[in-house]
Scaffold this active site. Structure first.
Site: not given
Ligand code: SAH
Length: 339
Positions: A89, A330
């Site tokens: 996505e 996110c």
């Molecule tokens: N793997 C990378 C890229 C993903 S970025 C990383 O971990 O940074 C996605 C961002 O959204 C990351 O900071 C992740 O921790 C956050 N994230 C994951 N699940 C989420 C959720 N349910 N709600 C809000 N943020 C979330």
């Protein structure tokens, strides 16, 4: 066969030089692909026929497909089908300063963060460079608008697909290709130390965001498997080194999980951890998913956390919420096979 949209300017220069052609042909190809958006080789009028045939023979020009588009006021989410029938996505966000796209870097993810929906599907494979480049090309074509910034924050851990992601950044940043300024490109990582060290040696002025999400090692290890390999102490040292080397401010992402990491004590602990570093903290209101038990912190708790960081002289912002209605926010992205 290589896909043409995976090729950086240097790759194409090497290709043309190797067959005794002029190096500037590389720029001509980039201009056709990315400025004129003319994928039909037969129309490449400044490249002679024999050379066009050679290029057609050496490279695939295929693109993934957008097979579903969902919209709410400021957000659109696209389901994209890859050549081997895997799915990813990508998300478009309309800001007052322009359009940004959140790009996926892998099919599935192996980082195993407890709160993240994307990681429920284990990594199936890395995305090829062209599969990231085409996320942008396909969306621009569909919406008939330009995209001015990119966040590599979709499905996957970009630094677990280092080579392809760097080539992707080079292509979108190239003035003769998509020409998105490095300062408008943000890479987010859960903290893979060797790759962060590698990244700081490159002359790319992109933004780095670190998914920190916890103020101490115990908590971080519960939430993020990666902390067992690279803990907070090593991570903070590496962030320091990154800032010293690049002179760039680093973003610290902190997802606000109700009663898990959102206490005032956590805010004070986080402030101590980050004191004196050229960073700013981006508090992310948690997006709940059906499958995971975490709840979002309530607004007043987020504000208390925010105020505590401010009082401790830490730069902090609260991330604007996008796309939760269409599960485009996110941590909500996934491939369609996951239920
Ligand atoms: N793997 C990378 C890229 C993903 S970025 C990383 O971990 O940074 C996605 C961002 O959204 C990351 O900071 C992740 O921790 C956050 N994230 C994951 N699940 C989420 C959720 N349910 N709600 C809000 N943020 C979330």
């Amino acid at each position: 066969m290589k896909n043409i949209y995976s090729e950086t300017r240097e790759d194409l220069e090497t290709y043309f030089l190797s067959m005794g052609e002029k190096k500037f042909k590389a720029v001509q190809v980039l201009e056709w692909l990315y400025q004129k958006r003319e994928p039909n080789l037969e129309n490449w009028s400044n490249i002679k026929k024999e050379l066009r045939e050679k290029i057609a023979h050496d490279f695939a020009f295929t693109m993934p497909k957008i097979i579903k588009r969902e919209q709410d006021e400021l957000t659109e989410k696209y389901l994209i089908e890859l050549a081997d029938n895997e799915h990813i996505e990508a998300v478009l966000m309309r800001h007052d300063y322009g359009n940004s796209v959140c790009v996926s870097s892998q099919v599935g993810c192996n980082m195993g963060c407890a709160f993240c929906e994307s990681g429920r599907l284990k990594k199936i494979r890395n995305l090829e460079t062209y599969e990231m480049v085409c996320q942008i090309l396909l969306i621009e074509k569909l919406i008939e608008e330009r995209i001015s910034s990119i966040v590599i924050m979709g499905i996957g851990e970009p630094l677990d697909n280092y080579e392809n992601v760097i080539r992707f950044i080079k292509i979108i940043n190239d003035a003769k290709a998509i020409a998105i300024g490095a300062r408008h490109i943000t890479l987010s990582t859960c903290g893979l130390i060797p790759q962060i060290k590698q990244l700081m040696t490159l002359p790319l002025q992109i933004n780095l965001a670190i998914s920190l999400h916890a103020s101490n090692n115990d908590l971080r290890s519960q939430l993020m498997q990666v902390n067992k390999a690279y803990n907070l102490d090593i991570l903070i040292d590496t962030i320091k080194e990154y800032i010293d080397k690049t002179n760039r401010r680093v973003t610290i992402e902190y997802v606000m999980l109700n009663n898990v990491n959102d206490g005032i004590k956590n805010a004070e602990e986080l402030a101590r951890l980050l004191r004196g570093l050229n960073v700013y903290v981006n508090l992310i209101p948690y997006n709940e998913t059906n499958h995971l038990e975490f709840k979002k912190s309530n607004h007043s708790q987020i504000m208390k956390f925010y105020d505590t960081l401010k009082k401790n002289k830490i730069n902090v912002t609260i991330r604007k919420e996008f796309g939760s209605k269409i599960s485009a926010a996110c941590g909500q992205l996934r491939s369609k096979e996951v239920n």
